[in-house]
Design a protein around this motif. Sequence first.
Motif, PDB file in Angstrom:
ATOM      1  N   ILE A   1      -7.386   4.807  -1.321  1.00 27.43           N
ATOM      2  CA  ILE A   1      -6.206   5.065  -2.148  1.00 27.43           C
ATOM      3  C   ILE A   1      -6.598   5.068  -3.625  1.00 27.43           C
ATOM      4  CG2 ILE A   1      -3.940   4.178  -2.838  1.00 27.43           C
ATOM      5  CD1 ILE A   1      -3.786   2.966   0.064  1.00 27.43           C
ATOM      6  N   LEU A   2      -7.459   4.145  -4.013  1.00 24.85           N
ATOM      7  CA  LEU A   2      -7.924   4.098  -5.399  1.00 24.85           C
ATOM      8  C   LEU A   2      -8.671   5.384  -5.758  1.00 24.85           C
ATOM      9  CD1 LEU A   2      -8.343   2.661  -8.104  1.00 24.85           C
ATOM     10  CD2 LEU A   2     -10.340   1.531  -7.091  1.00 24.85           C
ATOM     11  N   GLN A   3      -9.484   5.896  -4.856  1.00 21.34           N
ATOM     12  CA  GLN A   3     -10.185   7.152  -5.128  1.00 21.34           C
ATOM     13  C   GLN A   3      -9.186   8.290  -5.354  1.00 21.34           C
ATOM     14  OE1 GLN A   3     -13.351   8.076  -2.354  1.00 21.34           O
ATOM     15  NE2 GLN A   3     -14.072   5.957  -2.384  1.00 21.34           N
TER      16      GLN A   3
ATOM     17  N   PHE B   1      -4.838  -5.189  -3.981  1.00 18.70           N
ATOM     18  CA  PHE B   1      -6.163  -5.558  -3.490  1.00 18.70           C
ATOM     19  C   PHE B   1      -6.162  -6.969  -2.905  1.00 18.70           C
ATOM     20  CE2 PHE B   1      -7.686  -1.913  -5.915  1.00 18.70           C
ATOM     21  CZ  PHE B   1      -8.678  -1.442  -5.073  1.00 18.70           C
ATOM     22  N   ASP B   2      -5.346  -7.844  -3.473  1.00 21.05           N
ATOM     23  CA  ASP B   2      -5.293  -9.223  -2.981  1.00 21.05           C
ATOM     24  C   ASP B   2      -4.734  -9.315  -1.558  1.00 21.05           C
ATOM     25  OD1 ASP B   2      -2.784  -8.386  -3.954  1.00 21.05           O
ATOM     26  OD2 ASP B   2      -2.188 -10.414  -4.520  1.00 21.05           O
TER      27      ASP B   2
ATOM     28  N   LEU C   1       0.822  -1.211   0.000  1.00 22.60           N
ATOM     29  CA  LEU C   1       0.000   0.000   0.000  1.00 22.60           C
ATOM     30  C   LEU C   1       0.856   1.261   0.000  1.00 22.60           C
ATOM     31  CD1 LEU C   1      -2.847  -0.996   2.473  1.00 22.60           C
ATOM     32  CD2 LEU C   1      -3.000  -0.772  -0.022  1.00 22.60           C
ATOM     33  N   GLU C   2       1.974   1.218   0.702  1.00 22.15           N
ATOM     34  CA  GLU C   2       2.836   2.400   0.747  1.00 22.15           C
ATOM     35  C   GLU C   2       3.302   2.770  -0.654  1.00 22.15           C
ATOM     36  OE1 GLU C   2       6.015   5.207   1.084  1.00 22.15           O
ATOM     37  OE2 GLU C   2       6.219   3.201   0.212  1.00 22.15           O
ATOM     38  N   ALA C   3       3.564   1.782  -1.478  1.00 26.28           N
ATOM     39  CA  ALA C   3       4.017   2.056  -2.845  1.00 26.28           C
ATOM     40  C   ALA C   3       2.952   2.802  -3.646  1.00 26.28           C
ATOM     41  CB  ALA C   3       4.405   0.753  -3.553  1.00 26.28           C
ATOM     42  N   VAL C   4       1.691   2.393  -3.526  1.00 31.02           N
ATOM     43  CA  VAL C   4       0.650   3.100  -4.281  1.00 31.02           C
ATOM     44  C   VAL C   4       0.364   4.474  -3.677  1.00 31.02           C
ATOM     45  CG1 VAL C   4      -0.451   1.185  -5.506  1.00 31.02           C
ATOM     46  CG2 VAL C   4      -1.149   1.673  -3.190  1.00 31.02           C
ATOM     47  N   ILE C   5       0.466   4.583  -2.370  1.00 33.14           N
ATOM     48  CA  ILE C   5       0.321   5.897  -1.737  1.00 33.14           C
ATOM     49  C   ILE C   5       1.422   6.829  -2.237  1.00 33.14           C
ATOM     50  CG2 ILE C   5       0.478   7.152   0.454  1.00 33.14           C
ATOM     51  CD1 ILE C   5      -0.815   4.623   1.784  1.00 33.14           C
TER      52      ILE C   5
ATOM     53  N   SER D   1      -8.705  -8.202   5.548  1.00 31.47           N
ATOM     54  CA  SER D   1      -9.091  -7.175   6.519  1.00 31.47           C
ATOM     55  C   SER D   1     -10.045  -6.176   5.891  1.00 31.47           C
ATOM     56  CB  SER D   1      -7.838  -6.439   7.015  1.00 31.47           C
ATOM     57  OG  SER D   1      -8.175  -5.214   7.631  1.00 31.47           O
ATOM     58  N   SER D   2     -11.201  -6.004   6.497  1.00 32.80           N
ATOM     59  CA  SER D   2     -12.150  -5.023   5.957  1.00 32.80           C
ATOM     60  C   SER D   2     -11.588  -3.608   6.085  1.00 32.80           C
ATOM     61  CB  SER D   2     -13.507  -5.139   6.645  1.00 32.80           C
ATOM     62  OG  SER D   2     -13.393  -4.894   8.030  1.00 32.80           O
ATOM     63  N   TRP D   3     -10.866  -3.314   7.155  1.00 34.72           N
ATOM     64  CA  TRP D   3     -10.308  -1.977   7.336  1.00 34.72           C
ATOM     65  C   TRP D   3      -9.259  -1.683   6.270  1.00 34.72           C
ATOM     66  CZ3 TRP D   3      -6.084   1.034   7.942  1.00 34.72           C
ATOM     67  CH2 TRP D   3      -6.302   2.331   8.419  1.00 34.72           C
ATOM     68  N   LEU D   4      -8.343  -2.619   6.046  1.00 33.18           N
ATOM     69  CA  LEU D   4      -7.318  -2.418   5.021  1.00 33.18           C
ATOM     70  C   LEU D   4      -7.932  -2.389   3.620  1.00 33.18           C
ATOM     71  CD1 LEU D   4      -4.425  -4.597   6.467  1.00 33.18           C
ATOM     72  CD2 LEU D   4      -4.461  -2.094   6.263  1.00 33.18           C
ATOM     73  N   SER D   5      -9.002  -3.139   3.416  1.00 23.86           N
ATOM     74  CA  SER D   5      -9.707  -3.093   2.131  1.00 23.86           C
ATOM     75  C   SER D   5     -10.319  -1.713   1.908  1.00 23.86           C
ATOM     76  CB  SER D   5     -10.784  -4.170   2.068  1.00 23.86           C
ATOM     77  OG  SER D   5     -10.194  -5.451   2.054  1.00 23.86           O
TER      78      SER D   5
END
Length: 187
Positions: A175-177, A159-160, A132-136, A165-169
């Motif tokens: 992040i996608l937004q 996403f995989d 996630l840090e990479a996409v952020i 985790s619902s929170w991480l999802s």
Amino acid sequence: MTPKEYLEIVHIINELKDTPRHCVTKNNRIESVAEHSWRIAMMALLLEDTFSDVDIDKVMRMCVIHDLGECFTGDIPVFLKTDDDRRQEAKLLDEFLDTLPEQLSHNMRALYQEMEACQSREAKIFKALDKLEAVIQHNEAPISSWEEHEYDLQRHYAFDVVAFSSWLSELREEILQETEYKIQQEQ
């Protein structure tokens, strides 16, 4: 461990401060591997209340050590890294761990094994934060620094690893937004 041995280790791990990553910062400066590791460790610390049933200190240790092999190989972006690259990095990291004091070497190897197995909640959270840090970071960087294939990566990557985790999802969706907004602003 003697102070001299300690300094030798510190000098080796210092390499991560000068090891560039594929990502750039919001000011278009090439990011170091150390900066990436520091930020995912901070991201883990911020989740202490969100994941109160998890050993966040262990997650932070995973975050701090996860790219130590890049002291010896440099950073190879995930979309370019081959199995041979992974084997070479693992070999060099293993050789480095052999030089550490026995208990430290044992503890770090245990963390690497847990991270590799990715079965514990701690390892899953670490893996999610790493990706996630990479996409952020890409969202924070100027879009002019993106390669063509990164538009698709920004929309689909990680996403995989957050599905457990619902929170991480939810975080990945946020992040996608940001990604979609950034792309729309470019047009």
